[in-house]
Write a protein that holds these residues in place. Structure first.
Motif, PDB file in Angstrom:
ATOM      1  N   CYS A  27       0.997  -1.565  -0.039  1.00 29.71           N
ATOM      2  CA  CYS A  27      -0.027  -0.292  -0.043  1.00 29.71           C
ATOM      3  C   CYS A  27       0.304   1.448  -0.269  1.00 29.71           C
ATOM      4  O   CYS A  27       2.073   1.349   0.539  1.00 29.71           O
ATOM      5  CB  CYS A  27      -0.704  -0.147   1.463  1.00 29.71           C
ATOM      6  SG  CYS A  27      -0.407  -0.053   2.639  1.00 29.71           S
ATOM      7  N   VAL A  28       0.535   2.041  -0.598  1.00 28.77           N
ATOM      8  CA  VAL A  28       0.524   3.842  -0.618  1.00 28.77           C
ATOM      9  C   VAL A  28       0.171   4.511   0.389  1.00 28.77           C
ATOM     10  O   VAL A  28      -1.148   5.036   0.414  1.00 28.77           O
ATOM     11  CB  VAL A  28       0.509   4.314  -1.977  1.00 28.77           C
ATOM     12  CG1 VAL A  28       1.496   5.863  -1.772  1.00 28.77           C
ATOM     13  CG2 VAL A  28       1.741   3.541  -3.263  1.00 28.77           C
ATOM     14  N   ASP A  29       0.540   4.342   2.119  1.00 27.13           N
ATOM     15  CA  ASP A  29      -0.215   5.314   3.000  1.00 27.13           C
ATOM     16  C   ASP A  29      -0.256   4.259   3.158  1.00 27.13           C
ATOM     17  O   ASP A  29      -1.674   3.872   2.563  1.00 27.13           O
ATOM     18  CB  ASP A  29      -0.978   6.887   2.327  1.00 27.13           C
ATOM     19  CG  ASP A  29       0.560   7.464   1.968  1.00 27.13           C
ATOM     20  OD1 ASP A  29       1.174   8.043   2.159  1.00 27.13           O
ATOM     21  OD2 ASP A  29      -0.135   8.729   1.460  1.00 27.13           O
ATOM     22  N   ALA A  53      -1.661  -9.768   4.945  1.00 25.71           N
ATOM     23  CA  ALA A  53      -0.919  -9.759   3.781  1.00 25.71           C
ATOM     24  C   ALA A  53      -0.275  -9.065   2.999  1.00 25.71           C
ATOM     25  O   ALA A  53       0.028  -9.082   1.603  1.00 25.71           O
ATOM     26  CB  ALA A  53      -1.951 -10.635   2.576  1.00 25.71           C
ATOM     27  N   LEU A  54       0.484  -7.809   3.537  1.00 25.87           N
ATOM     28  CA  LEU A  54       0.565  -6.734   3.091  1.00 25.87           C
ATOM     29  C   LEU A  54       2.394  -6.671   2.815  1.00 25.87           C
ATOM     30  O   LEU A  54       2.692  -7.524   3.748  1.00 25.87           O
ATOM     31  CB  LEU A  54       0.569  -5.648   3.740  1.00 25.87           C
ATOM     32  CG  LEU A  54      -0.664  -5.017   3.712  1.00 25.87           C
ATOM     33  CD1 LEU A  54      -0.922  -3.621   4.733  1.00 25.87           C
ATOM     34  CD2 LEU A  54      -0.464  -4.433   1.546  1.00 25.87           C
ATOM     35  N   ASP A  76      -1.927  -6.290  13.511  1.00 24.91           N
ATOM     36  CA  ASP A  76      -2.686  -7.052  13.376  1.00 24.91           C
ATOM     37  C   ASP A  76      -2.065  -8.329  12.384  1.00 24.91           C
ATOM     38  O   ASP A  76      -2.729  -8.197  11.437  1.00 24.91           O
ATOM     39  CB  ASP A  76      -4.308  -6.795  12.784  1.00 24.91           C
ATOM     40  CG  ASP A  76      -5.664  -6.023  14.035  1.00 24.91           C
ATOM     41  OD1 ASP A  76      -5.103  -6.448  14.732  1.00 24.91           O
ATOM     42  OD2 ASP A  76      -5.956  -5.439  13.043  1.00 24.91           O
ATOM     43  N   GLY A  77      -0.717  -7.753  12.677  1.00 18.13           N
ATOM     44  CA  GLY A  77       0.250  -8.912  11.861  1.00 18.13           C
ATOM     45  C   GLY A  77       0.977  -8.904  10.118  1.00 18.13           C
ATOM     46  O   GLY A  77       1.695  -9.705  10.121  1.00 18.13           O
ATOM     47  N   PHE A  78       0.844  -7.035  10.394  1.00 18.32           N
ATOM     48  CA  PHE A  78       1.722  -6.928   9.187  1.00 18.32           C
ATOM     49  C   PHE A  78       3.335  -6.816  10.263  1.00 18.32           C
ATOM     50  O   PHE A  78       2.876  -5.919  10.858  1.00 18.32           O
ATOM     51  CB  PHE A  78       1.609  -5.124   9.045  1.00 18.32           C
ATOM     52  CG  PHE A  78       2.696  -5.186   7.834  1.00 18.32           C
ATOM     53  CD1 PHE A  78       2.821  -5.187   6.607  1.00 18.32           C
ATOM     54  CD2 PHE A  78       3.437  -3.617   7.953  1.00 18.32           C
ATOM     55  CE1 PHE A  78       3.751  -4.818   5.710  1.00 18.32           C
ATOM     56  CE2 PHE A  78       4.280  -3.745   7.779  1.00 18.32           C
ATOM     57  CZ  PHE A  78       4.006  -3.858   6.410  1.00 18.32           C
ATOM     58  N   SER A  79       4.311  -7.284   8.871  1.00 17.57           N
ATOM     59  CA  SER A  79       5.602  -7.134   9.808  1.00 17.57           C
ATOM     60  C   SER A  79       6.596  -7.277   8.622  1.00 17.57           C
ATOM     61  O   SER A  79       7.482  -7.644   9.011  1.00 17.57           O
ATOM     62  CB  SER A  79       5.869  -8.722  10.556  1.00 17.57           C
ATOM     63  OG  SER A  79       5.913  -9.542   9.062  1.00 17.57           O
TER      64      SER A  79
END
Length: 536
Positions: A27-29, A53-54, A76-79
């Protein structure tokens, strides 16, 4: 390539564009939605973002409406990596920690309120300071003009957007199946000749230009007279012995106001007996970041520095770090200038200063930035007679100033000038980060001047792109804007009113004191209904 609009689509907050390309999803921003309750409820639904999923996040700049949900994604899971410029990295650390602290304090306040009412399950903080700290460990810095590949087949280059310190316009190229699709994400486009930061750059042309449109329906009035307008507000309230309250974003706007006050002091237009309070710990720390990145200043600011002047200093400048010092400002007798966050008056210490000064005829409230729909600041700018602060109606009697010359966003003609070099035979323009009226007006001017009919996507809309071709558009209107069931709401009010009238005979048999208490409750309901009708 697929792009989904998860924010700043026909509105100006919550900037987030999720892109699927080359087998990656990024994502952008990832900004926070700001406005009324229905808009801010979007912050709590991360299912549409699918943070786990990012693969990476590209941040244009540090403002919370572009970055404020990043800690929630981490929670929530972004790493994965978060990319931004070095100056944005420093500001991001400050702003996300500050935002997390606000979330924690508001959750604590809500928990106490629920407990007093005997209610259970109060809303939790969106995220914590620990979540913000973990987000900081994922940040990777990139320099302007240095093309990098966050994933195979995807190239990204940052250009100076001239909006705030470190802000970027992104040019992205994705090579899939032998075809390259290029997109420019403008981020927030700054005003040419703005204070402190350099003018916005124009990147090389691309197939698509995703362009902000905040001021698409108007130019900033009297940009050259901003100093005079601020001096007028100061002179007015000084003569009345009252305060000048300036709701200002902690990053960029506060520094610009200090710069302007520095100039007014040099000109003898800032009274010596009028202290200037910067009542925002975040703004104080952000000013230090500005001082460390003087290489990003424009020529005028650099010239001041070369003469040995600090554009952010004043003889009567006072910084307030703790709550006690902030509260003391409202006890201070005499004229003063108070700069405090948030810029849209929807959080932070500014709400307290408004509560103490908005009703005073001699006070001045000076707005120096955009006020989004649904925010207290927007209501004041739109000439509301009263606004509600901390559950209390406060009369608007202060003199209200709106100074467009401090805006960090390009005005209408400046947006058109920025776009002009990017227009080619097959250029597609997508208008984002603007309200409907602004976007419709700007779209008409772009068609008239450049022969291009811009696209104006809605919240949650998805576009599938291939080269210069828009292959498919999918909308999710029912989820984006759930229908308000007015029939149900009005029938419930009518049903309960019928129940009330049915008990009136019994009420008259009750003790007089009890009747007067119920009378007070009914009068409050009548007042609330009157206010509701006045807004329709």
């Amino acid at each position: 390539m697929k792009v989904q609009f998860l924010g700043a689509a026909q509105t100006v907050t919550g900037s987030c564009y999720v892109i699927e390309a080359c087998g990656k999803r990024f994502c952008v921003d990832c900004g926070m939605h700001q406005g009324n309750k229905a808009i801010e409820d979007r912050n709590r639904d991360t299912t549409v973002y699918r943070p786990e999923a990012l693969d990476f996040i590209l941040v244009t700049h540090a403002h919370i409406d572009h970055s404020g949900l990043i800690p929630l994604m981490v929670k929530d899971g972004f790493s994965k990596p978060i990319y931004c410029t070095p100056a944005t990295s420093e500001l991001l650390e400050l702003m996300l920690q500050d935002s997390a602290h606000i979330q924690e304090m508001e959750a604590e306040w809500e928990a106490k309120k629920y407990s007093r009412r005997g209610l259970k399950n109060p809303p939790e903080a969106l995220y914590t300071t620990d979540d913000a700290a973990r987000a900081g460990t994922l940040v990777k810095t990139v320099q302007y003009h240095d093309t990098f590949e966050p994933a195979p087949g995807i190239k990204v280059t940052y250009y100076d957007a001239g909006h705030i310190l470190g802000s970027g316009t992104l040019r992205i190229e994705a090579n899939e199946n032998g075809k390259t699709t290029s997109i420019i994400f403008s981020g927030d486009i700054g005003r040419p000749q703005a204070l402190i930061v350099r003018d916005p750059e124009t990147p090389p042309r691309a197939d698509y230009v995703f362009m902000e449109s905040t001021y698409g329906d108007r130019n900033h009035k009297n940009e050259s007279t901003s100093d005079d307008e601020l001096a007028d507000a100061i002179a007015y309230s000084h003569s009345k012995g009252e305060k000048v309250i300036i709701p200002a974003f902690a990053v960029e706007r506060t520094q610009e106001i200090l710069y302007c006050l520095h100039v007014l002091h040099n000109q003898g237009r800032l009274p010596d007996d009028m202290p200037v309070f910067v009542d925002s710990p975040l703004a104080i720390r952000a000013t230090e970041v500005f001082k460390r990145h003087r290489n990003l200043f424009d020529e005028d600011a650099t010239r001041l520095l070369s003469k040995g002047e600090d554009p952010f200093e004043l003889p009567n400048l006072k910084y307030t770090l703790n709550v006690a010092e902030s509260q003391a400002i409202n006890e201070y007798q005499g004229p003063a200038v108070v700069i405090s966050a948030s810029g849209m008056c929807n959080a932070g210490r500014i709400k307290h200063h408004l509560k103490h000064n908005l009703w005073r005829p001699g006070a001045s409230i000076v707005f120096v930035g955009y006020q989004a729909v649904g925010t207290p600041g927007r209501k004041i700018v739109d000439q509301a007679k009263k606004i509600t602060l901390f559950g209390e109606d406060v009369n608007v009697a202060a003199r209200i100033y709106t100074i467009g010359g401090f805006s960090a966003h390009a005005g209408q003609s400046q947006l058109l000038d920025w776009l002009k070099p990017l227009v080619g035979k097959e250029t597609n323009v997508v208008l984002v980060h603007g309200e409907e009226k602004a976007q419709t007006t700007l779209a008409g001017l772009i068609k008239e001047n450049y022969g291009i009919t811009p696209l104006i996507p809605g919240y949650l809309e998805e576009m599938t792109l291939e080269g210069c071709t828009l292959c498919e558009t999918v909308t999710h209107e029912a989820k984006a804007h759930p229908r308000v069931d007015w029939d149900f709401l009005t029938s419930e009010v009518e049903r309960k009113w019928g129940m009330f009238k049915g008990k009136l005979a019994d009420l008259e048999q009750r003790p007089w004191v009890e009747q007067t208490e119920l009378q007070d409750a009914l009068e409050k309901m009548d007042y609330a209904l009157t206010r509701l009708i006045s807004r329709m």
